[in-house]
Every structure is written in structure tokens, then in C-alpha cells.
Motif scaffolding. Structure first.
Motif, mmCIF file in Angstrom:
data_model
loop_
_atom_site.group_PDB
_atom_site.id
_atom_site.type_symbol
_atom_site.label_atom_id
_atom_site.label_comp_id
_atom_site.label_asym_id
_atom_site.label_seq_id
_atom_site.Cartn_x
_atom_site.Cartn_y
_atom_site.Cartn_z
ATOM 1 N N SER A 20 -22.733 44.654 18.397
ATOM 2 C CA SER A 20 -22.212 44.220 19.681
ATOM 3 C C SER A 20 -22.706 45.083 20.821
ATOM 4 O O SER A 20 -22.725 44.672 21.971
ATOM 5 N N ASN A 219 -10.587 46.395 29.686
ATOM 6 C CA ASN A 219 -10.166 45.219 28.927
ATOM 7 C C ASN A 219 -10.800 43.974 29.543
ATOM 8 O O ASN A 219 -10.666 43.702 30.723
ATOM 9 N N THR A 220 -11.538 43.229 28.742
ATOM 10 C CA THR A 220 -12.222 42.049 29.265
ATOM 11 C C THR A 220 -11.476 40.749 28.958
ATOM 12 O O THR A 220 -11.407 39.851 29.778
ATOM 13 N N GLN A 223 -7.852 40.939 23.160
ATOM 14 C CA GLN A 223 -8.123 42.174 22.420
ATOM 15 C C GLN A 223 -9.581 42.628 22.500
ATOM 16 O O GLN A 223 -10.040 43.436 21.696
ATOM 17 N N ASP A 224 -10.315 42.125 23.459
ATOM 18 C CA ASP A 224 -11.717 42.503 23.626
ATOM 19 C C ASP A 224 -11.856 43.543 24.740
ATOM 20 O O ASP A 224 -11.258 43.405 25.814
ATOM 21 N N TYR A 225 -12.661 44.571 24.465
ATOM 22 C CA TYR A 225 -12.854 45.654 25.416
ATOM 23 C C TYR A 225 -14.344 45.933 25.615
ATOM 24 O O TYR A 225 -15.174 45.641 24.741
ATOM 25 N N LYS A 226 -14.659 46.485 26.765
ATOM 26 C CA LYS A 226 -16.033 46.851 27.090
ATOM 27 C C LYS A 226 -16.088 48.334 27.415
ATOM 28 O O LYS A 226 -15.248 48.853 28.155
ATOM 29 N N ASP A 288 -19.574 46.368 23.524
ATOM 30 C CA ASP A 288 -18.297 45.681 23.383
ATOM 31 C C ASP A 288 -17.560 46.124 22.129
ATOM 32 O O ASP A 288 -18.176 46.433 21.098
ATOM 33 N N LYS A 290 -14.675 44.320 20.064
ATOM 34 C CA LYS A 290 -13.978 43.034 20.037
ATOM 35 C C LYS A 290 -12.896 42.979 18.956
ATOM 36 O O LYS A 290 -13.023 43.587 17.903
ATOM 37 N N GLY A 291 -11.860 42.221 19.272
ATOM 38 C CA GLY A 291 -10.801 41.960 18.308
ATOM 39 C C GLY A 291 -10.009 43.176 17.886
ATOM 40 O O GLY A 291 -9.630 43.295 16.714
#
Length: 320
Positions: A20, A219-220, A223-226, A288, A290-291
Motif C-alpha cells: 500500500s 484519518n482518510t 478505519q483507513d489512515y494515511k 496507507d 487500511k482496515g
């Protein structure tokens, strides 16, 4: 012998596409330096003569280097003892098979340092032939390299040895080989000791300031973050980075336990990417996560450049 900085194999030609994180880091293709070539700047004989002059090697009784002879555990121990000017150990060791051996004092000193350990039954087996991967293991410990900070690569070697080989090869301590389980020769010893000597005595011209690392996490979606990792040149002059592998690595922990490391399970082409940073200029990487499930997280991230070990930072965040 040839020195290869890029290890290419049928398995290692694939750069992971499922990751990712982006390893581009604003580096153009023109800046990539493929070092898949021999660098015979110093011949093996010249390396040998240098090491003899420094008192690290003395050659065989016949006065010859005998590059084609097998390397023993005692010979490696003695060479490292001389290189690091170790002191004789007055206290005895539990090793049962070195009494009256010609390298007894050197082996005891190396054993006390923890660079080479005994085998089954407290035996050192001083006359036992070493494999190339075993040499890599010892050199990594001697130079205090963090084997986990180097990208995993596909090699014809034992699984336990691959992290140590990745570190030793990335630093140029060894040459590229078809099979690292094979017996090491005195030619390997000469090549490696010369490289390690200059690695430990190099001066990279440290100046005031350093490369300042910084990581931010946002937080994008759900539960997804960058994450964004930035390295800023805070020194007094322009700096050149020599980044290998994926250019960066990170470890993600959840509630204190490691759940992911970017480099694990991936094979990277061992190339060096050269990037020049002017004063105040930044180099940025993004990726990223993710989840992520609910919990407290810690992201530790660093630059894959041996000259800038302090370009490492971490950040804690919570997913609610």
C-alpha cells in the motif's frame, strides 16, 4: 572477485505491487543509479597487502596469500582480534577444545565479545571451515548492523542467514555469490576485512545539524489512515542521500505488539537511489494503513540509508 551492489535473480526482479505504501519519494528515474557492475577499484592483492601492512593479516608460512584456501573459524577470529586490537582475556572461557590451540587467546577474546560463539558441548571447533553465510553473520555482529533495517532479498542461502546477508551485501562487505552456503575462502576474508576496515574508519563529514525526520498520520475514511514521512536537511550544507531497497521501512505496532513491517515478505531489487537535498529541502514519502481495528497504535519509520541512522521517528495514534 567482483563486487556487486545489486543482487538480481529471477525471484528478485519483482518489485512488490501489492504494497500500500508508495516508495517514489519524489525521486525521478534519472536519479536512479543502477550499481549492477563490478567495481574493481582495488585488486584482491592490493587489499591483501594493505591488511598485511596494518598487521591484520600475516599470510601463511610460505609468505603467500593463498586466496584459494578454505577459511577456518580460528583464522577469522584471529583477524578480527588484530583488526580491533582486542585485549587478552585473563578469565578462561567454557570452550573445551581451544586449550593449547595456536589461536587460543584470540578465540577467547572474540568469544567474550560475543562475536563468535561456541557450538554444541561448549566447543568452538577452531579448525572447522566456515561458510560464506556464517562469515556474513559474524561481520554483521562485529559492525553492529541492525539486520532488521535492511530489505529482505531472495538469495541461495539458509533462511536464518538471509537478514545478515542482506545487511552485509548492502554495505559491500561481501561479493555476490551463486550459493552462500558454500565454504568461504581466504579470498572472501581478504575482501571482507578490507571493506569492514574502511567501513569502521570512514569519515562521512558530519556537520552541524542533521536530517530531521517527521511523520504525520491522518484519518482518510473509516478505519483507513494515511501516513506522511518527511526528511528535512537541517545541516549546514547540501547532503547526498544513498537510499537502498525500498528507500524506507516501517514497523506498525498495535497495543504494544508488532503487527506489520513494510519490508517483510517482499523482495526488493538492491539498487541505490541517489538524492541530493539542499539546505532546508525535504524528501517526502507517503503510504496507507487500511482496515485498522480499534486500539492504540505506534508507527516507527526510518530511511534506508546507513549514513543517516538518526532519520528515524515514530508516532502514536488511536483508532476508536
Amino acid at each position: 572477485m567482483k563486487k556487486w551492489f545489486v543482487l538480481l535473480s529471477a525471484m528478485a526482479l519483482l518489485i512488490p505491487t501489492s504494497a500500500s505504501a508508495s516508495a517514489e519519494g519524489n525521486i525521478s528515474k534519472n536519479e536512479q543509479i543502477q550499481l549492477f557492475r563490478a567495481t574493481q577499484d582495488v585488486s584482491l592483492q592490493e587489499r591483501y597487502e594493505f591488511l598485511v601492512e596494518k598487521g591484520i593479516l600475516k599470510g601463511k608460512a610460505d609468505g603467500k596469500a593463498n586466496f584459494d584456501k578454505s577459511l577456518t573459524r580460528a583464522e577469522l577470529a584471529v583477524s578480527l582480534y588484530r583488526m580491533y586490537h582486542l585485549k587478552d582475556e585473563k578469565e578462561s572461557t567454557p570452550l573445551k577444545d581451544i586449550k593449547k590451540h595456536w589461536a587460543q587467546k584470540e578465540i577467547q577474546a572474540i568469544y567474550k565479545k560475543g562475536w563468535m560463539v561456541g557450538e554444541k558441548g561448549y566447543k568452538f571447533n577452531p579448525n572447522k571451515k566456515m561458510t560464506i553465510e556464517q562469515v556474513a553473520h559474524v561481520l554483521t555482529k562485529v559492525t553492529k548492523l541492525d539486520k532488521d533495517a535492511y530489505m529482505s532479498i531472495e538469495l541461495n542461502a539458509s533462511n536464518w542467514a538471509k537478514p545478515y546477508l542482506a545487511a552485509a551485501l548492502a554495505e559491500g562487505f561481501l561479493t555476490s555469490e551463486e550459493n552462500y552456503r558454500e565454504t568461504a575462502l581466504r579470498s572472501h576474508l581478504v575482501y571482507s576485512l578490507y571493506e569492514v576496515y574502511h567501513f569502521m574508519n570512514k569519515d562521512r563529514g558530519i556537520v552541524a545539524g542533521t536530517l530531521e525526520p517527521k511523520v504525520t498520520i491522518s484519518n482518510t475514511k473509516d478505519q483507513d489512515y494515511k501516513w506522511t514521512y518527511t526528511v528535512k536537511n537541517q545541516t549546514e550544507k547540501e547532503q547526498t542521500l544513498n537510499i537502498s531497497g525500498s528507500k524506507f521501512d516501517y514497523i506498525l505496532k498495535k497495543d504494544g505488539k508488532k503487527i506489520e513491517q513494510y519490508s517483510e515478505g517482499k523482495n526488493f531489487i538492491m539498487i541505490y537511489v541517489e538524492k541530493t537535498l539542499k539546505q532546508g529541502e525535504e524528501l517526502t514519502f507517503e503510504g496507507d494503513l487500511k482496515g485498522l481495528e480499534k486500539g492504540k497504535y505506534e508507527l516507527e519509520i526510518w530511511l534506508i540509508d546507513k549514513n543517516w541512522p538518526d532519520a528515524k521517528t515514530k508516532m502514536e495514534f488511536e483508532v476508536k
